[in-house]
Write a protein that holds these residues in place. Sequence first.
Motif, short mmCIF file in Angstrom:
data_model
loop_
_atom_site.label_atom_id
_atom_site.label_comp_id
_atom_site.label_asym_id
_atom_site.label_seq_id
_atom_site.Cartn_x
_atom_site.Cartn_y
_atom_site.Cartn_z
N GLY A 289 43.81 30.23 66.56
CA GLY A 289 42.58 31.00 66.42
C GLY A 289 42.78 32.50 66.42
O GLY A 289 41.85 33.26 66.66
N GLN A 529 35.68 24.92 73.99
CA GLN A 529 34.57 25.47 73.24
C GLN A 529 33.55 26.07 74.20
O GLN A 529 33.37 25.60 75.32
CB GLN A 529 33.89 24.38 72.40
CG GLN A 529 34.78 23.79 71.32
CD GLN A 529 35.16 24.81 70.26
OE1 GLN A 529 34.36 25.66 69.88
NE2 GLN A 529 36.39 24.72 69.78
N THR A 592 35.74 35.72 67.33
CA THR A 592 36.22 35.07 66.11
C THR A 592 37.05 33.83 66.45
O THR A 592 36.94 32.79 65.79
CB THR A 592 37.04 36.05 65.26
OG1 THR A 592 36.26 37.21 64.98
CG2 THR A 592 37.49 35.41 63.97
N LYS A 594 36.68 31.93 68.89
CA LYS A 594 35.80 30.88 69.40
C LYS A 594 34.78 30.41 68.35
O LYS A 594 33.86 29.64 68.66
CB LYS A 594 35.06 31.38 70.64
CG LYS A 594 35.98 31.58 71.83
CD LYS A 594 36.71 30.29 72.17
CE LYS A 594 37.75 30.45 73.23
NZ LYS A 594 38.51 29.20 73.46
N GLY A 595 34.93 30.89 67.12
CA GLY A 595 34.07 30.42 66.04
C GLY A 595 32.78 31.19 65.88
O GLY A 595 31.87 30.74 65.18
N TYR A 596 32.68 32.36 66.50
CA TYR A 596 31.47 33.17 66.40
C TYR A 596 31.77 34.51 65.70
O TYR A 596 31.17 35.52 66.01
CB TYR A 596 30.89 33.43 67.79
CG TYR A 596 30.36 32.19 68.46
CD1 TYR A 596 29.07 31.76 68.23
CD2 TYR A 596 31.16 31.45 69.32
CE1 TYR A 596 28.57 30.60 68.84
CE2 TYR A 596 30.68 30.31 69.94
CZ TYR A 596 29.39 29.88 69.70
OH TYR A 596 28.92 28.74 70.30
#
Length: 696
Positions: A289, A529, A592, A594-596
């Motif tokens: 990530g 998550q 970023t 963490k997918g945000y």
Amino acid sequence: MIFLLLLYNFQLSSAFLTEGSVQLTEDLQRVILNSTGYQLPNWLDLLEVQKYREANNEKLVSEQCLKDIDTYRGGLNYNNPAALKPWALKMYDATGKIPAPGIFKGSMTSMPGNIGSCLEVDNGQFLGRYFLGRLYKPESPHEELLRMYPSERYLAVTVGPDSNAAIQALYNALTDGGSTVGVCLPNSCDRNDVSHYLSAQLISTINKRFFVMDLQDINSTVSWTNGDYAALGICMTLLACILVGTLIDISLRHGVGEVIPPSAAIIFQGFSVYSVLKKIFHVGPNTDGLASINGIRFWSMVWVIVGHTYLSIIAFGPFISNPAAFADLFMSKSMRLIFNATTSVDSFFMIGGCLLSYLTLKEVTKQKGGSVKFWIMYYVHRYIRLTGAYAGIIMLSATLVKFLPRGAHNFWDTEPCSEDWYTNILYYNNYQKDTCLGQTWYLAVEMQCFLITPVIILLMYWVPVLGNIFTGLLVIASTTIRWWGMEPSWDDPRYDSMNKVYVKPWYRFCSYGVGLILGQILFSQKGKQLKDGLTTKLIILAGWIISLTTILLIVYANDPQATTQTKSEYLAYQTLFRTSWSIALAWIVFATAKGYGGPIGAFLEWSAHAPLAKMTYSAYLVHFLVLAFFNTQINYNMQLSQALIVFICITNVIVSMATGLATVLVFEAPVMHLEKLLFGYLGVSKLPKVNKYKSE
């Protein structure tokens, strides 16, 4: 801060500029009105050798030089057109004229003449020889700068009584901030001859002292030294290994590798251009990530090159016929992106600390704390990894770069790297004022921060909370002491904040420490998550708003030219902005990962950034050489504009990255392969594997 100093020096050198043009003072009126009259000194007066002989008994100028100057003067006999020699007229035409046209746009700072015409002169007795001098007043703030140079690099002159107001005005205009003048003389004259001769001839013209700084002899021959031969030998050896390795790699790829001994394949395949390029342009899955770091690294490198391009053009760059244009240019708010570009280095510190703690914690966890061997190799591998390409560029800068083409400006000074190279490879060059590859102070600071990281990482491994608290306290201390470090710069323009604050590790650990903490958090949160819910979304939104607002305020709210700032406001900004920048950037990396990340994160994670990021280290090492090469090729006055500078920046970025790729192929990758071979044969680690390609 480097751009604040740059702006200050430029404002001094353009003290008579206002609103993009020159104030028509009485002094400058005299210069313009008398520029064609007999009152101003001209080159014909300076070429009268008989006057020099009568006034100077010391043999400071060679007799052959004086004889040839006399011949040159005789060829310019305008009272007898039949005696006027075309070659002499060409030499005179190739010499910079004082004053130059365009005084209203600041042309008094640049009078290069024409180096091409000068070097074409050949009258059968001597050739043309081009010299470039820069004039400064010793009582100006530039005096401190001049003292940094060895005494033989400039000449201090005391001259006699004033002759008229126009001459005095000319002197003031020329030396207020430094003027560059090109001189074409016979090649029998060397730099010392020219310095002493022109000084003596000016002695009865102006009543002030001035400096002829860095009088460069463009025609001087460049001789080969033992160091040059050694550097050439090393480069040829590496290129031979690369060629052999590439041929072996191609043979293995096309199924004819059976004839190649396995030992030869092990030794040479790692040098292969094909294998190295394949590794550089391979983009693997983003399992950790951390792909956003590639985008941050590349664009920070672009920012560094662009900032240094502006710096090189304004402070050390080509001849500029309209320096007054910078007065308007600097008032533009868009220029704050350039003046505040020093935060790009904090991006590198944050990224370096993050990757170090994240990757090392992975290994330490596997090895349950790490063995003595692990921690020894921790230092050894880091040193070899950084020093391979670094030493190669130092070697070239100390030797072979002097053979590169050069123009009127000669920026190929090999002396710093040939004399002080050891301060670089021992990583304490940030404690020296005049250093080899000035931009590499960053490498010294990062290495010095790196030395203490085992303590921090082990604390993070054993007691993560304690490790983060300890690192956080170091960040707070590094941030706080900046107040006292920068305080003298508030009211003392001569305060050397560059050497006293900017390049010292205790003032820069704040950004590095933020990266260490980020790396530990990302490691501890790997595979986890964030809880999905309204609270999480609000926190993410607030984090992005605060982060982006902080970045924009740091870049655009700070005006280096502001005169309304209070001392407290100035010191508060200087104390907090680097740490704030690093925290804001750390949030972007975390969100970023963490997918945000949203569209910004998606752009930073773009796969095209991965290979570019792998070239940034080498590009950082060589980009000063690229800028110097460009600047030394300009032999004429340029009319600068923002659009032209932008095109120059784009060119410098592309060429710097391409040169960085070449550096990876020739120095960085081969040294890393040699490290694997060395420790493989010593039994410390495994030998590199031979890549056997599958038949298609």
